[in-house]
Motif scaffolding. Structure first.
Motif, PDB file in Angstrom:
ATOM      1  N   GLY A  67     -26.347  33.044  66.136  1.00 40.00           N
ATOM      2  CA  GLY A  67     -26.698  33.225  64.727  1.00 40.00           C
ATOM      3  C   GLY A  67     -26.880  34.686  64.354  1.00 40.00           C
ATOM      4  N   GLN A  68     -26.573  35.588  65.284  1.00 42.09           N
ATOM      5  CA  GLN A  68     -26.698  37.018  65.028  1.00 42.09           C
ATOM      6  C   GLN A  68     -25.433  37.726  65.497  1.00 42.09           C
ATOM      7  OE1 GLN A  68     -30.520  38.796  66.115  1.00 42.09           O
ATOM      8  NE2 GLN A  68     -31.304  36.772  66.610  1.00 42.09           N
ATOM      9  N   LYS A  69     -25.283  38.975  65.038  1.00 42.91           N
ATOM     10  CA  LYS A  69     -24.112  39.745  65.466  1.00 42.91           C
ATOM     11  C   LYS A  69     -24.214  40.035  66.970  1.00 42.91           C
ATOM     12  CE  LYS A  69     -22.559  40.025  61.285  1.00 42.91           C
ATOM     13  NZ  LYS A  69     -21.552  39.012  60.900  1.00 42.91           N
ATOM     14  N   LEU A  70     -23.085  40.085  67.635  1.00 43.48           N
ATOM     15  CA  LEU A  70     -23.080  40.412  69.062  1.00 43.48           C
ATOM     16  C   LEU A  70     -23.124  41.927  69.245  1.00 43.48           C
ATOM     17  CD1 LEU A  70     -20.210  37.982  70.183  1.00 43.48           C
ATOM     18  CD2 LEU A  70     -22.675  37.581  70.233  1.00 43.48           C
ATOM     19  N   GLY A  91     -15.196  31.342  73.887  1.00 43.87           N
ATOM     20  CA  GLY A  91     -16.515  31.768  74.360  1.00 43.87           C
ATOM     21  C   GLY A  91     -17.277  32.662  73.398  1.00 43.87           C
ATOM     22  N   MET A  92     -16.661  33.758  72.986  1.00 38.85           N
ATOM     23  CA  MET A  92     -17.335  34.726  72.107  1.00 38.85           C
ATOM     24  C   MET A  92     -17.738  34.077  70.778  1.00 38.85           C
ATOM     25  SD  MET A  92     -17.168  37.722  73.682  1.00 38.85           S
ATOM     26  CE  MET A  92     -16.196  38.561  74.926  1.00 38.85           C
ATOM     27  N   ILE A  93     -16.824  33.224  70.271  1.00 41.84           N
ATOM     28  CA  ILE A  93     -17.101  32.581  68.978  1.00 41.84           C
ATOM     29  C   ILE A  93     -18.292  31.637  69.125  1.00 41.84           C
ATOM     30  CG2 ILE A  93     -16.134  31.156  67.133  1.00 41.84           C
ATOM     31  CD1 ILE A  93     -13.331  31.971  68.235  1.00 41.84           C
ATOM     32  N   ASP A  94     -18.294  30.907  70.223  1.00 44.07           N
ATOM     33  CA  ASP A  94     -19.387  29.969  70.469  1.00 44.07           C
ATOM     34  C   ASP A  94     -20.714  30.707  70.636  1.00 44.07           C
ATOM     35  OD1 ASP A  94     -20.116  27.129  71.025  1.00 44.07           O
ATOM     36  OD2 ASP A  94     -20.811  28.019  72.896  1.00 44.07           O
ATOM     37  N   ILE A  95     -20.675  31.821  71.370  1.00 50.35           N
ATOM     38  CA  ILE A  95     -21.894  32.611  71.557  1.00 50.35           C
ATOM     39  C   ILE A  95     -22.413  33.084  70.186  1.00 50.35           C
ATOM     40  CG2 ILE A  95     -22.854  34.757  72.506  1.00 50.35           C
ATOM     41  CD1 ILE A  95     -20.741  34.429  74.819  1.00 50.35           C
ATOM     42  N   ALA A  96     -21.490  33.579  69.364  1.00 48.76           N
ATOM     43  CA  ALA A  96     -21.891  34.082  68.041  1.00 48.76           C
ATOM     44  C   ALA A  96     -22.454  32.957  67.159  1.00 48.76           C
ATOM     45  CB  ALA A  96     -20.703  34.746  67.353  1.00 48.76           C
ATOM     46  N   ARG A  97     -21.838  31.774  67.257  1.00 46.68           N
ATOM     47  CA  ARG A  97     -22.325  30.651  66.444  1.00 46.68           C
ATOM     48  C   ARG A  97     -23.717  30.218  66.867  1.00 46.68           C
ATOM     49  NH1 ARG A  97     -18.171  25.747  65.933  1.00 46.68           N
ATOM     50  NH2 ARG A  97     -19.351  25.194  64.070  1.00 46.68           N
ATOM     51  N   LYS A  98     -23.926  30.089  68.166  1.00 45.30           N
ATOM     52  CA  LYS A  98     -25.221  29.614  68.660  1.00 45.30           C
ATOM     53  C   LYS A  98     -26.285  30.681  68.479  1.00 45.30           C
ATOM     54  CE  LYS A  98     -23.631  25.663  70.455  1.00 45.30           C
ATOM     55  NZ  LYS A  98     -22.586  25.618  71.461  1.00 45.30           N
ATOM     56  N   LEU A 150     -22.202  43.247  76.955  1.00 46.34           N
ATOM     57  CA  LEU A 150     -22.285  42.310  75.834  1.00 46.34           C
ATOM     58  C   LEU A 150     -23.728  41.855  75.695  1.00 46.34           C
ATOM     59  CD1 LEU A 150     -20.647  40.518  73.774  1.00 46.34           C
ATOM     60  CD2 LEU A 150     -20.651  38.763  75.543  1.00 46.34           C
ATOM     61  N   GLU A 151     -24.230  41.886  74.471  1.00 46.04           N
ATOM     62  CA  GLU A 151     -25.605  41.439  74.239  1.00 46.04           C
ATOM     63  C   GLU A 151     -25.647  40.375  73.153  1.00 46.04           C
ATOM     64  OE1 GLU A 151     -30.072  43.119  73.149  1.00 46.04           O
ATOM     65  OE2 GLU A 151     -28.354  44.428  72.835  1.00 46.04           O
ATOM     66  N   ALA A 152     -26.229  39.228  73.492  1.00 43.12           N
ATOM     67  CA  ALA A 152     -26.406  38.153  72.507  1.00 43.12           C
ATOM     68  C   ALA A 152     -27.892  37.888  72.339  1.00 43.12           C
ATOM     69  CB  ALA A 152     -25.702  36.900  72.996  1.00 43.12           C
ATOM     70  N   LYS A 153     -28.303  37.735  71.089  1.00 41.97           N
ATOM     71  CA  LYS A 153     -29.719  37.456  70.815  1.00 41.97           C
ATOM     72  C   LYS A 153     -29.882  36.084  70.197  1.00 41.97           C
ATOM     73  CE  LYS A 153     -31.550  42.070  70.267  1.00 41.97           C
ATOM     74  NZ  LYS A 153     -32.436  42.916  69.488  1.00 41.97           N
ATOM     75  N   ILE A 154     -30.991  35.448  70.501  1.00 39.40           N
ATOM     76  CA  ILE A 154     -31.307  34.155  69.903  1.00 39.40           C
ATOM     77  C   ILE A 154     -32.719  34.258  69.327  1.00 39.40           C
ATOM     78  CG2 ILE A 154     -31.536  31.653  70.278  1.00 39.40           C
ATOM     79  CD1 ILE A 154     -29.965  33.629  73.026  1.00 39.40           C
ATOM     80  N   ALA A 155     -32.817  34.063  68.017  1.00 39.36           N
ATOM     81  CA  ALA A 155     -34.125  34.177  67.366  1.00 39.36           C
ATOM     82  C   ALA A 155     -35.072  33.103  67.895  1.00 39.36           C
ATOM     83  CB  ALA A 155     -33.969  34.056  65.857  1.00 39.36           C
ATOM     84  N   ARG A 156     -36.339  33.480  68.116  1.00 39.42           N
ATOM     85  CA  ARG A 156     -37.299  32.528  68.693  1.00 39.42           C
ATOM     86  C   ARG A 156     -37.906  31.617  67.639  1.00 39.42           C
ATOM     87  NH1 ARG A 156     -41.540  35.632  72.012  1.00 39.42           N
ATOM     88  NH2 ARG A 156     -42.338  33.506  72.241  1.00 39.42           N
ATOM     89  N   TYR A 157     -37.734  31.961  66.369  1.00 35.38           N
ATOM     90  CA  TYR A 157     -38.221  31.059  65.298  1.00 35.38           C
ATOM     91  C   TYR A 157     -37.501  31.360  64.005  1.00 35.38           C
ATOM     92  CZ  TYR A 157     -41.272  35.170  65.486  1.00 35.38           C
ATOM     93  OH  TYR A 157     -41.746  36.448  65.618  1.00 35.38           O
ATOM     94  N   SER A 161     -17.272  40.102  62.231  1.00 29.66           N
ATOM     95  CA  SER A 161     -16.978  40.216  60.794  1.00 29.66           C
ATOM     96  C   SER A 161     -17.095  38.861  60.084  1.00 29.66           C
ATOM     97  CB  SER A 161     -15.567  40.789  60.586  1.00 29.66           C
ATOM     98  OG  SER A 161     -14.615  39.783  60.894  1.00 29.66           O
ATOM     99  N   CYS A 162     -17.224  37.785  60.874  1.00 32.27           N
ATOM    100  CA  CYS A 162     -17.240  36.439  60.287  1.00 32.27           C
ATOM    101  C   CYS A 162     -18.650  35.999  59.907  1.00 32.27           C
ATOM    102  CB  CYS A 162     -16.701  35.422  61.289  1.00 32.27           C
ATOM    103  SG  CYS A 162     -14.929  35.553  61.566  1.00 32.27           S
ATOM    104  N   ASP A 163     -18.744  35.287  58.785  1.00 33.30           N
ATOM    105  CA  ASP A 163     -20.020  34.632  58.488  1.00 33.30           C
ATOM    106  C   ASP A 163     -19.996  33.244  59.153  1.00 33.30           C
ATOM    107  OD1 ASP A 163     -18.573  32.874  56.908  1.00 33.30           O
ATOM    108  OD2 ASP A 163     -19.110  33.845  55.019  1.00 33.30           O
TER     109      ASP A 163
END
Lengths: 182, 124
Positions: free
Chosen positions: A156-159, A147-154, A175-182, A119-121
């Motif tokens: 840059g997308q919703k978990l 941990g979760m907060i750090d994952i969400a910050r790095k 749990l799924e975390a995505k990291i944009a490639r560009y 829910s956080c920006d």
């Protein structure tokens, strides 16, 4: 048979999948292997760092927090500490997926933490991180609830997450975390 | 006092705590599972050093990666340095980060916001 595994991993853009016991040595090996893979692919340094950071947190999160599943095999109680670890590369994103058993009594707290994080920006995540870093005590496992907060910050997308009921005692938490490639 | 030197590994940074030559550095990766165990030695060393510190102390941090369990240990370390500063000693923390590593820069800013000790961000 082997070919179908290969094709299945290829169409699903899976670089790496592991199902089994999670040890500190295993986590080290996966990180080492994935770092070589990212270097070999000539991935952008910034993206590489983000992917590596998210992998560290996701894998160590499982290592520290998975609940041992007690199962009986041939009438003998054994402790199952296995989990699923998966890393993939899609057109737009890298993704890190983990899956492990958690006790049902922990589900509500985990779910509410994830809802809070999602829910956080960007700014709210920064504030939340700072306040927990400042106030939070380390748990006995040496984790700080960050941990979760750090994952969400790095990321840059919703978990992405899911709790799949397994029995009256356990759920399977993914749990799924995505990291944009560009 | 006796120096503390820890060689780097794939998961832990190089540590140099040498009051004779006035060098205090933590450089590399800090992603151990057991961060508390790793940093205990460093925190203990700083406790000793704080009893009779040098005229000027510059603590250099240059981390490539670090995990969230290390982040709490680092804050504990910074708090000790902050206390030295508040006791009237000349203490500066320098946080070195890769110029294109926004996350590490932001982490430095997070710490700076929480601390009352000179904390310099140095882009390299």
């Amino acid at each position: 048979m082997t070919y179908s595994y290969y094709k299945n991993m290829q169409v699903n853009n899976i670089i790496f999948v592991y199902q089994g016991e999670v040890t500190a040595e295993l986590v080290s090996s996966i990180l080492h292997m994935m770092e070589n893979k990212l270097d070999g692919d000539g991935e952008d340094k910034k993206i590489k760092k983000k992917v590596f950071n998210v992998m560290v947190e996701c894998l160590q999160n499982v290592y520290h927090h998975l609940d041992t599943l007690e199962v009986s095999v041939d009438d003998t109680e054994v402790n199952d500490r296995t989990a699923l670890l998966m890393i993939g590369k899609e057109e737009k994103d890298y993704y890190v997926i983990t899956g492990n058993h958690v006790l049902n009594e922990r589900v509500a707290a985990l779910r509410s933490r994830l809802e809070k994080v999602n829910s956080c920006d960007k700014n709210e995540l920064k504030n939340l991180y700072q306040s927990i870093l400042n106030d939070g005590e380390l748990s006995e496992k040496g984790t700080a609830g960050l941990g979760m907060i750090d994952i969400a910050r790095k990321s840059g997308q919703k978990l992405g997450y899911d709790f799949h009921p397994v029995s009256d005692k356990y759920s399977f938490f993914s749990l799924e975390a995505k990291i944009a490639r560009y | 006092m006796r120096s503390l030197i820890i060689e780097p590994t794939a998961k832990t940074p190089k540590v140099i705590m040498n009051s004779d030559i006035n060098v205090f550095e933590i450089v590399g990766r800090s992603i151990p599972e057991d961060s508390v165990g790793f940093y205990r030695k460093v925190l203990d060393w700083v406790d000793e050093y704080a009893k009779n510190p040098n005229a000027h102390t510059n603590f250099k941090f240059q981390l490539e990666y670090f995990n969230t369990s290390s982040s709490k240990c680092l804050l504990d370390l910074f708090r000790k340095l902050e206390k030295m500063y508040k006791n009237g000693h000349d203490v500066v923390i320098t946080w070195h980060y890769d110029a294109d590593d926004e996350d590490m820069e932001e982490t430095g800013e997070d710490y700076k916001a929480l601390l009352e000790v000179p904390f310099e961000l140095v882009s390299i």
